[in-house]
Scaffold this motif. Structure first.
Motif, mmCIF file in Angstrom:
data_model
loop_
_atom_site.group_PDB
_atom_site.id
_atom_site.type_symbol
_atom_site.label_atom_id
_atom_site.label_comp_id
_atom_site.label_asym_id
_atom_site.label_seq_id
_atom_site.Cartn_x
_atom_site.Cartn_y
_atom_site.Cartn_z
ATOM 1 N N PRO A 1 0.823 -1.201 0.000
ATOM 2 C CA PRO A 1 0.000 0.000 0.000
ATOM 3 C C PRO A 1 0.864 1.260 0.000
ATOM 4 O O PRO A 1 1.786 1.376 0.814
ATOM 5 C CB PRO A 1 -0.820 -0.098 1.289
ATOM 6 N N THR A 2 0.574 2.168 -0.901
ATOM 7 C CA THR A 2 1.320 3.432 -0.982
ATOM 8 C C THR A 2 0.474 4.454 -1.730
ATOM 9 O O THR A 2 -0.216 4.094 -2.684
ATOM 10 C CB THR A 2 2.679 3.240 -1.705
ATOM 11 N N PRO A 3 0.523 5.718 -1.304
ATOM 12 C CA PRO A 3 -0.278 6.725 -2.013
ATOM 13 C C PRO A 3 0.169 6.895 -3.461
ATOM 14 O O PRO A 3 -0.570 7.452 -4.272
ATOM 15 C CB PRO A 3 -0.067 8.009 -1.210
ATOM 16 N N GLY B 1 4.229 -0.233 5.053
ATOM 17 C CA GLY B 1 5.302 0.689 5.388
ATOM 18 C C GLY B 1 4.820 1.771 6.329
ATOM 19 O O GLY B 1 3.635 2.070 6.414
ATOM 20 N N TYR C 1 -0.359 -0.398 -4.549
ATOM 21 C CA TYR C 1 -1.724 0.111 -4.737
ATOM 22 C C TYR C 1 -2.040 1.235 -3.757
ATOM 23 O O TYR C 1 -1.466 1.326 -2.678
ATOM 24 C CB TYR C 1 -2.746 -1.030 -4.582
ATOM 25 N N SER C 2 -2.995 2.077 -4.185
ATOM 26 C CA SER C 2 -3.464 3.187 -3.354
ATOM 27 C C SER C 2 -4.958 3.030 -3.118
ATOM 28 O O SER C 2 -5.678 2.537 -3.980
ATOM 29 C CB SER C 2 -3.198 4.512 -4.074
ATOM 30 N N ILE C 3 -5.435 3.438 -1.935
ATOM 31 C CA ILE C 3 -6.886 3.371 -1.682
ATOM 32 C C ILE C 3 -7.541 4.739 -1.852
ATOM 33 O O ILE C 3 -8.704 4.920 -1.493
ATOM 34 C CB ILE C 3 -7.218 2.772 -0.295
ATOM 35 N N GLY C 4 -6.827 5.703 -2.434
ATOM 36 C CA GLY C 4 -7.439 7.013 -2.685
ATOM 37 C C GLY C 4 -6.393 8.103 -2.621
ATOM 38 O O GLY C 4 -5.270 7.877 -2.174
ATOM 39 N N TYR D 1 -5.154 10.497 -0.857
ATOM 40 C CA TYR D 1 -4.885 11.111 0.439
ATOM 41 C C TYR D 1 -3.751 10.322 1.067
ATOM 42 O O TYR D 1 -3.441 9.210 0.635
ATOM 43 C CB TYR D 1 -6.131 11.095 1.343
ATOM 44 N N VAL D 2 -3.134 10.904 2.098
ATOM 45 C CA VAL D 2 -1.983 10.255 2.728
ATOM 46 C C VAL D 2 -2.370 9.756 4.117
ATOM 47 O O VAL D 2 -3.133 10.394 4.836
ATOM 48 C CB VAL D 2 -0.798 11.247 2.808
ATOM 49 N N LEU D 3 -1.873 8.576 4.473
ATOM 50 C CA LEU D 3 -2.105 7.999 5.794
ATOM 51 C C LEU D 3 -0.768 7.922 6.530
ATOM 52 O O LEU D 3 0.282 8.193 5.945
ATOM 53 C CB LEU D 3 -2.709 6.595 5.645
ATOM 54 N N ASN D 4 -0.805 7.539 7.803
ATOM 55 C CA ASN D 4 0.459 7.429 8.548
ATOM 56 C C ASN D 4 1.216 6.156 8.222
ATOM 57 O O ASN D 4 2.390 6.028 8.512
ATOM 58 C CB ASN D 4 0.197 7.497 10.054
ATOM 59 N N GLY D 5 0.503 5.184 7.671
ATOM 60 C CA GLY D 5 1.145 3.915 7.344
ATOM 61 C C GLY D 5 0.203 3.101 6.486
ATOM 62 O O GLY D 5 -0.944 3.493 6.259
ATOM 63 N N GLY D 6 0.664 1.964 6.018
ATOM 64 C CA GLY D 6 -0.131 1.164 5.102
ATOM 65 C C GLY D 6 -1.169 0.267 5.766
ATOM 66 O O GLY D 6 -1.933 -0.413 5.081
ATOM 67 N N ALA E 1 -4.901 0.673 4.808
ATOM 68 C CA ALA E 1 -5.055 0.283 3.398
ATOM 69 C C ALA E 1 -4.921 -1.232 3.235
ATOM 70 O O ALA E 1 -5.535 -1.825 2.341
ATOM 71 C CB ALA E 1 -4.029 1.011 2.539
#
Ligand code: J9T
Length: 259
Positions: free
Chosen positions: A91-93, A117, A140-143, A145-150, A153
């Motif tokens: 998972p990554t933006p 990550g 892959y990205s779930i949208g 926006y940025v999260l603190n970690g995968g 996702a």
């Protein structure tokens, strides 16, 4: 199907045990394994990250720890068989947007390893190495926006795939009708008892027994909703799934669809 989740915060995945997935686990559809990445560290501080080459903010997760962890969880299932499909998902933006068809496609994987990550991401050579080694690697990205970690996702992907496995859904019909499968339209609005809620009434057509009219009404509402909130989807509908009435409705919603 086996799903391995790798993270420095394995406790993050606790909800998976109680949600839909608990059920899939009980029925033996999903063999879910949660791993603490730090088990594969060797130093006293159990380090997983270091400063980025080229400079810049934040820390990057080291490929050596990830390599040992991923090798080990893949080895646990490797039968070497031709039908083995083992996928490494990261998972990554900056990944490809996750879709229903990707989730559907992953249902025939033998093993799905999701590498979560933290910090500024995982050294790019991890994805590169496993791709070169013949694994399928899905960043892959779930949208947007940025999260603190995968981790979140990873749970999204896990649930999106697991619920599509044969025998998971109590009523498989609900899989056929839902948004993002089939025609590519969003779902029509649904209503239940009571007939009146805070002076809001049920649309009249749903109270009669005219099934053709109900079907048309639902289809029109689905088209209207899709055109309004997801014009991108409305423009990429599968032409062969559209009737003359569908096209007329799309036109009324300002979507000029080629015939
Ligand atoms: C660190 O991971 C993320 O921030 C992430 C992962 C997957 N999709 C996103 N949109 C963000």
């Amino acid at each position: 199907m086996r799903i391995d989740l790798l993270s420095i915060f394995p406790d993050y995945f606790a909800p998976l045990e109680v949600s839909l997935l608990g059920k899939a686990g009980e029925h033996g559809l999903v063999d879910l394994r949660i791993h603490d990445l730090r088990e594969w560290t060797h130093d006293r501080h159990r380090s997983v990250d270091d400063t980025p080459y080229g400079g810049g903010a934040g820390m990057v997760m080291m490929p050596s720890v990830w390599g040992e962890a991923i090798d080990e969880v893949f080895e646990e299932t490797g039968t070497g068989g031709q039908s083995d499909r083992r996928v490494l998902a990261i998972p990554t933006p900056s990944g490809v947007p996750l879709t229903q068809s990707m989730a559907q496609d992953l249902t025939n994987a033998t093993q799905l390893v999701i590498a979560c990550g933290r910090y500024e991401g995982i050294d790019q050579r991890v994805a590169e190495h496993y791709r070169e080694a013949g694994f399928e690697v899905l960043e892959y990205s779930i949208g947007d926006y940025v999260l603190n970690g995968g981790e979140v996702a990873a749970m999204v992907l896990t649930e999106a795939v697991a619920r599509l496995l044969d025998g998971f859904m109590g009523n498989p019909d609900s899989l056929v009708e839902e948004s993002h499968s089939g025609a590519g339209l969003l779902e029509y609005p649904v209503f239940t008892k009571p007939r009146e809620f805070r002076s809001l009434e049920i649309p009249g057509v749903l109270l009669g027994g005219n099934h053709a009219a109900i079907e048309r009404w639902r289809r029109d509402r689905a088209i209207e909703k899709t055109a309004r909130v997801r014009p991108d989807l409305a423009l990429s509908l599968d032409a062969s799934s559209l009737t003359r009435e569908d096209r007329a409705m799309l036109a009324r919603c300002g979507v000029a669809y080629p015939r």
